[in-house]
Design a protein around this motif. Sequence first.
Motif: not given
Length: 117
Positions: A6, A22, A36, A38, A93, A95
């Motif tokens: 990322e 990503c 994605w 988080r 975050y 990926c």
Amino acid sequence: QVQLVESGGGLVQPGGSLRLSCAASGSIASVNVMGWYRQTPGKERELVAAITSSYTTTYADSVKGRFTISRDNAKNMVYLQMNSVKLEDTAVYYCTAGQVDYGFGSWGQGTQVIVSS
């Protein structure tokens, strides 16, 4: 095995925009969905958005209308365009990649997004 890297995180003011990227490499042919997630301290990782190889998308209710997920298959890239960000979007975050029938099995190292004035 799929490797995911990322980039694009950082500090952004409330109401601002940020784009996460990503880059995927490795056994890409085995992947038919990317997404994605988080995570914030003390909370479980939550799905933000996902996109299939046929470009079907899904979003968390909290980001609908503000975030957009997209992919560039030729470049093996997935993006998350974050608009009108809010303080509560602050998180790491991640990926992720996987298969629709089996879930997400590959993860990136994460990129920090901080929304602050």
